[in-house]
Design a protein around this motif. Sequence first.
Motif, mmCIF file in Angstrom:
data_model
loop_
_atom_site.group_PDB
_atom_site.id
_atom_site.type_symbol
_atom_site.label_atom_id
_atom_site.label_comp_id
_atom_site.label_asym_id
_atom_site.label_seq_id
_atom_site.Cartn_x
_atom_site.Cartn_y
_atom_site.Cartn_z
ATOM 1 N N GLY A 1 0.880 -1.157 -0.181
ATOM 2 C CA GLY A 1 -0.109 0.094 0.030
ATOM 3 C C GLY A 1 0.902 1.030 -0.015
ATOM 4 N N PRO A 2 0.286 2.513 -0.035
ATOM 5 C CA PRO A 2 1.036 3.753 -0.228
ATOM 6 C C PRO A 2 1.327 3.910 1.041
ATOM 7 N N ALA A 3 2.568 5.087 1.247
ATOM 8 C CA ALA A 3 2.650 5.449 2.645
ATOM 9 C C ALA A 3 1.559 6.034 3.361
ATOM 10 N N GLY A 4 1.610 5.778 4.577
ATOM 11 C CA GLY A 4 0.511 6.218 5.362
ATOM 12 C C GLY A 4 -0.764 5.390 5.430
ATOM 13 N N SER A 5 -0.607 4.071 4.822
ATOM 14 C CA SER A 5 -1.914 3.151 4.561
ATOM 15 C C SER A 5 -1.689 2.228 6.111
ATOM 16 N N GLY A 6 -0.847 2.085 6.686
ATOM 17 C CA GLY A 6 -1.008 1.567 8.123
ATOM 18 C C GLY A 6 -0.177 0.034 7.798
ATOM 19 N N LYS A 7 0.649 -0.084 6.848
ATOM 20 C CA LYS A 7 1.596 -1.378 6.517
ATOM 21 C C LYS A 7 2.075 -1.816 7.683
ATOM 22 N N THR A 8 2.935 -0.854 8.488
ATOM 23 C CA THR A 8 3.908 -1.167 9.295
ATOM 24 C C THR A 8 3.024 -1.478 10.458
ATOM 25 N N SER A 9 1.968 -0.887 10.979
ATOM 26 C CA SER A 9 1.123 -1.373 11.772
ATOM 27 C C SER A 9 0.460 -2.448 11.861
ATOM 28 N N LEU A 10 0.194 -2.921 10.563
ATOM 29 C CA LEU A 10 -0.477 -4.070 10.158
ATOM 30 C C LEU A 10 0.491 -5.190 10.543
ATOM 31 N N ALA A 11 1.638 -4.845 10.062
ATOM 32 C CA ALA A 11 2.686 -6.033 10.053
ATOM 33 C C ALA A 11 2.862 -6.440 11.494
ATOM 34 N N ILE A 12 3.197 -5.253 12.191
ATOM 35 C CA ILE A 12 3.360 -5.506 13.838
ATOM 36 C C ILE A 12 2.286 -6.154 14.392
ATOM 37 N N HIS A 13 1.066 -5.893 13.940
ATOM 38 C CA HIS A 13 -0.097 -6.502 14.640
ATOM 39 C C HIS A 13 -0.213 -7.734 14.293
ATOM 40 N N LYS A 14 0.044 -8.264 13.188
ATOM 41 C CA LYS A 14 -0.056 -9.568 12.512
ATOM 42 C C LYS A 14 1.157 -10.264 13.150
ATOM 43 N N PHE A 15 2.419 -9.718 13.753
ATOM 44 C CA PHE A 15 3.462 -10.439 14.366
ATOM 45 C C PHE A 15 3.122 -10.933 15.689
ATOM 46 N N LEU A 16 2.701 -9.622 16.269
ATOM 47 C CA LEU A 16 2.434 -9.870 17.968
ATOM 48 C C LEU A 16 1.174 -10.879 18.040
ATOM 49 N N LYS A 17 0.209 -11.094 17.087
ATOM 50 C CA LYS A 17 -0.939 -11.681 17.238
ATOM 51 C C LYS A 17 -0.569 -13.280 17.279
ATOM 52 N N GLU A 18 0.342 -13.532 16.128
ATOM 53 C CA GLU A 18 0.535 -14.805 16.002
ATOM 54 C C GLU A 18 1.911 -15.339 16.800
ATOM 55 N N LEU A 19 2.559 -14.538 17.342
ATOM 56 C CA LEU A 19 3.917 -14.735 18.086
ATOM 57 C C LEU A 19 3.909 -16.109 18.620
ATOM 58 N N ASN A 20 3.074 -16.006 19.784
ATOM 59 C CA ASN A 20 3.207 -17.113 20.760
ATOM 60 C C ASN A 20 2.852 -18.554 19.984
ATOM 61 N N ASN A 21 2.214 -18.577 18.798
ATOM 62 C CA ASN A 21 1.897 -19.722 18.169
ATOM 63 C C ASN A 21 3.090 -20.420 17.512
ATOM 64 N N PHE A 22 4.256 -19.928 17.288
ATOM 65 C CA PHE A 22 5.352 -20.504 16.643
ATOM 66 C C PHE A 22 6.558 -20.487 17.622
#
Length: 560
Positions: free
Chosen positions: A247-268
């Motif tokens: 997505g473009p700058a400001g679309s929340g890519k990094t926020s989404l990336a860290i959200h995905k990582f923290l949500k799945e972290l303990n499952n791996f």
Amino acid sequence: MSKIFPDELDPSIRSDPRRNGEVFVYNCLKDANLFSTTNIYYSVDWLNKKNAQNPSWDGECDFIITDSDLGVIFIEVKAGFISKDSNNSWFSNGKPIKNPITQVKNSKYAIINEFKERWKKTGKGERNFSYGHFIIFPNSSRDSISDLGIMASSEIFAFSEDLKWTEKTISRFLDYKPQGESHLVFDRLGEDGQKIFHEMFASEIDFTPKVGKMIEQNRFIIENLTANQNELITKSFADWPRLWVEGPAGSGKTSLAIHKFLKELNNFENPIFICRGKKLSKALCKSIDDLSLQKNVCTFDSWILRIFSQELKQNFKSDTFEAKHREEIVNFIFDSSSIVNKFDLIVVDESQDFEESWWSLIESVATENSVIWIFGDSNQNIWSVVKPEISNLSQSFKLNDVIRNSKQISEKTMLFYDRKGKDISLKGPYATNVEIFPFDTLDLIVKEIEKLKNIESVKLSDVTILTSINLFQLVKEKLKKKYPVSTDELTDSTIHISTILNFKGLESACVLLVIDDLVSTEEQELYIGLSRAINSLKVFIKKDNYESLLTILNEVSERE
């Protein structure tokens, strides 16, 4: 030539059949060749603040005309064919209407009382100004006028015939004095009096909050937008083991990336989050409360050094690492990947900055069952390498909404996006307009920081200075003399200073972007620099490049 306020009528007023008469009179007054000392005001709302005997709490006067030489007149307009019966009830086309004489007198007295209070505050002493009230019937005829009795003189009325000579009619109104006042000498209203009336009727009002308050309000809006987007996308693609999100700058890519990582972290068992910039890595680590998990977030360079030295037991001092060592280490790890502990969750951010060989390495340290989510900028203008082919990539998804920059800022950013952001929706909050300043010395930057801090109530920690590489040291030394400054990572009590490229992936409530010229500053830098700001963006450029930058940033986007 007289002035009329507003100088144009809103289309909703012109199309309202109930206002046909007022619109007709407005057009006549606007086109009239009245004195340059004359101001005309249409549809003035008033509040009864002073006169307890006036039963009206509030009201509206159709027209008020002030003249610095001749005084003030108040006008009520009644459209249609007007009549009055023996019960003193008034009608327009047979339908009951309010008594126009009472209406205009109520308006006159309420407004005069407010004016007198304001005049008293000037300390100029009491004056005897000329005030009059009048009625215009734009659809009725003077030919049918009959005895008005004791309630009014026919001189205070104007009809359809009178509007053919609007200048003459208004001059008659301004010159008219009732029988009981014909002997009086009135004071000149003057510029001071006219100014007070103008402030009463047409003063500019701005309820925009200070930038400091705006930051608080918009932070709440942006976090809600981001949280909703994160939840929606992670749920929609939860079962996709490999996904490319851009997505473009400001679309929340990094926020989404860290959200995905923290949500799945303990499952791996062996998860890793890889980004490109050191500052972004440090900022993301700070967002993770569990210190033991912070090691799972790192830059690409620190990641390969960790594998190289800790897993593969190669002697290498990290503080001696240079870019020239990177490819050698990548190749070594790739060749040794069979003995490297495989990663079962890999989240990559800033993918647009990853080299082709890095992707081969990432795949070599993953298994067929590893979850790989990749996040990057969709702006083709900033990709320096060909987008890689990732094996077993389940799906790609594009974020088309800019949610983490204000609309004003993202409008400027999209000028440097592919096709000028024609397909991108700007859904961020409303904030301040982007400001562009020409500068000779850095004193202007200090002045704008002081304005943010002292007038706009902005915390220093919400201010970031981004510079071209060649200006970084100069700006840093200048600001260190006056403010607590940080250059390594974002802190809670300092102004942060960084080069534009080193601030990739990060954002700040207020950004002061300082660039030298448009020759040494690439479009990619402008795209990155502009898009780092959330609420307030001030751009500074050397004077000889100011007009060129102004032309670029004021270009109309294709999206419009």
